[in-house]
Motif scaffolding. Structure first.
Motif, PDB file in Angstrom:
ATOM      1  N   UNK A  61       0.813  -1.218   0.000  1.00  0.00           N
ATOM      2  CA  UNK A  61       0.000   0.000   0.000  1.00  0.00           C
ATOM      3  C   UNK A  61       0.848   1.270   0.000  1.00  0.00           C
ATOM      4  N   UNK A  62       1.818   1.340   0.916  1.00  0.00           N
ATOM      5  CA  UNK A  62       2.620   2.573   1.027  1.00  0.00           C
ATOM      6  C   UNK A  62       3.427   2.836  -0.239  1.00  0.00           C
ATOM      7  N   UNK A  63       3.976   1.751  -0.804  1.00  0.00           N
ATOM      8  CA  UNK A  63       4.768   1.907  -2.038  1.00  0.00           C
ATOM      9  C   UNK A  63       3.873   2.418  -3.161  1.00  0.00           C
ATOM     10  N   UNK A  64       2.676   1.832  -3.255  1.00  0.00           N
ATOM     11  CA  UNK A  64       1.745   2.232  -4.318  1.00  0.00           C
ATOM     12  C   UNK A  64       1.335   3.691  -4.140  1.00  0.00           C
ATOM     13  N   UNK A  65       1.131   4.106  -2.887  1.00  0.00           N
ATOM     14  CA  UNK A  65       0.752   5.502  -2.620  1.00  0.00           C
ATOM     15  C   UNK A  65       1.883   6.445  -3.010  1.00  0.00           C
ATOM     16  N   UNK A  66       3.103   6.055  -2.645  1.00  0.00           N
ATOM     17  CA  UNK A  66       4.262   6.886  -2.961  1.00  0.00           C
ATOM     18  C   UNK A  66       4.408   7.031  -4.474  1.00  0.00           C
ATOM     19  N   UNK A  67       4.286   5.915  -5.199  1.00  0.00           N
ATOM     20  CA  UNK A  67       4.447   5.964  -6.656  1.00  0.00           C
ATOM     21  C   UNK A  67       3.309   6.750  -7.305  1.00  0.00           C
ATOM     22  N   UNK A  68       2.106   6.630  -6.726  1.00  0.00           N
ATOM     23  CA  UNK A  68       0.961   7.386  -7.257  1.00  0.00           C
ATOM     24  C   UNK A  68       1.206   8.885  -7.102  1.00  0.00           C
ATOM     25  N   UNK A  69       1.687   9.299  -5.906  1.00  0.00           N
ATOM     26  CA  UNK A  69       1.961  10.734  -5.701  1.00  0.00           C
ATOM     27  C   UNK A  69       3.002  11.211  -6.699  1.00  0.00           C
TER      28      UNK A  69
END
Lengths: 206, 114
Positions: A57-65
């Protein structure tokens, strides 16, 4: 306006949607609010794209930002010269994922966390067939083991319903190369998964 | 004996050519799509993250827009000042030229009187 619902299917709906996106992009170059509307349209899809690669989740959020911040910085120089906005945005996401893969090969921490939860959440049916879930889990594990370009291809084809020409632009290849890659991916998956999961189809017996 | 020709796609797979008929391709495609699409579409950002990112992006977009406006204002001011300088410069050159012309004219008159 389509936000989180199913993507438009008919040709006229697609045409109307892409005209609307073109207008929004033109406005976003001058108005900060218009970029917000583009963000609303794509945030879930971009997040899902990253999530299917990272399973974190955190990685996906970081990449999305990072995808959206790069898009914001680049939108003033973006011109639709045969490259639709959606393909441009996914290309940014794809480049970030390619970098992420490089980093992961140096520090491998990829897992398949949450596969079960995800499938339960998706089905939302407590009486769903256990065997079906197991089969889906196997397929997802097969998918997770694919090289990055093949995963991107399947995601863009099956989830984003992008045509080959657009996928080619995201991956920076020719349309012919995408067709070949697609067939190879299908054949590879068939070899690995066997043909039982085709649900009794006997097309391969002939 | 009947010969049935089916449209096929031939793909080189390793050292061999693997043939795939359109029916086989459609079956594979359909099976994978039905099995994978629901699971591959399941990633959803939390509403907290989506809202937070939206706020950060709109703040960044506003900041970028303000910086662009400021830059445009600075360019306008610079071009105005530049234009003003060129007008003043032109006037000064003209005044100098006029003064020089007058002096030359005066000395020429003096010489002709002498």
């Amino acid at each position: 306006m389509w936000l989180y619902g199913p993507k438009p299917d008919s040709e006229s709906e697609k045409e109307a949607e892409s005209a609307e996106i073109r207008q929004l992009v033109a406005r976003a170059k001058a108005e900060p609010e218009a970029f917000g509307q583009l963000y609303q349209r794509y945030v879930r899809r971009i997040y899902n794209y990253h999530y299917q690669f990272t399973r974190h989740r955190e990685e996906a959020e970081d990449l999305t930002s990072r995808t959206f911040f790069q898009a914001l910085r680049g939108i003033s120089t973006y011109h639709d010269r045969g490259l639709p906005f959606q393909a441009w945005l996914f290309r940014i996401a794809h480049n970030l994922i390619a970098n992420w893969y490089r980093d992961q090969s140096r520090h491998p921490v990829i897992g398949l966390d949450g596969l079960d939860d995800e499938m339960h959440a998706e089905e939302g049916n407590p009486q769903a067939d256990l065997a079906e879930r197991e089969r889906q889990k196997e397929l997802l594990q097969l998918f997770s083991g694919l090289p990055e370009d093949r995963k991107t291809l399947l995601l863009l084809k099956f989830v984003e319903k992008m045509p080959n020409a657009e996928i080619a632009k995201v991956l920076g290849r020719s349309e012919g190369a995408i067709k070949v890659l697609y067939h190879r991916t299908l054949l590879g998956l068939r070899e690995k998964a066997g043909s039982e999961w085709l649900g009794g189809e006997d097309v391969f017996e002939a | 004996m009947s010969l049935r020709l089916e449209p096929t796609v031939s793909i080189k797979h390793g050292n061999t050519w693997e043939k795939l008929t359109l029916a086989q391709q459609a079956a594979l495609e359909g099976a994978w799509a039905s099995a994978l699409t629901p699971a591959l579409s399941a990633g959803r950002p939390s509403s907290q993250f989506a809202t937070q990112l939206s706020q950060q992006l709109s703040a960044a977009a506003r900041k970028a827009w303000e910086a662009q406006q400021r830059h445009e204002r600075q360019l306008r001011t610079a071009s105005l000042v530049g234009g003003l300088f060129s007008v003043v410069g032109g006037v000064v050159v003209w005044l100098l030229w006029r003064q020089r012309h007058k002096t030359e004219h005066a000395s020429a008159t003096k010489l002709s009187v002498a």
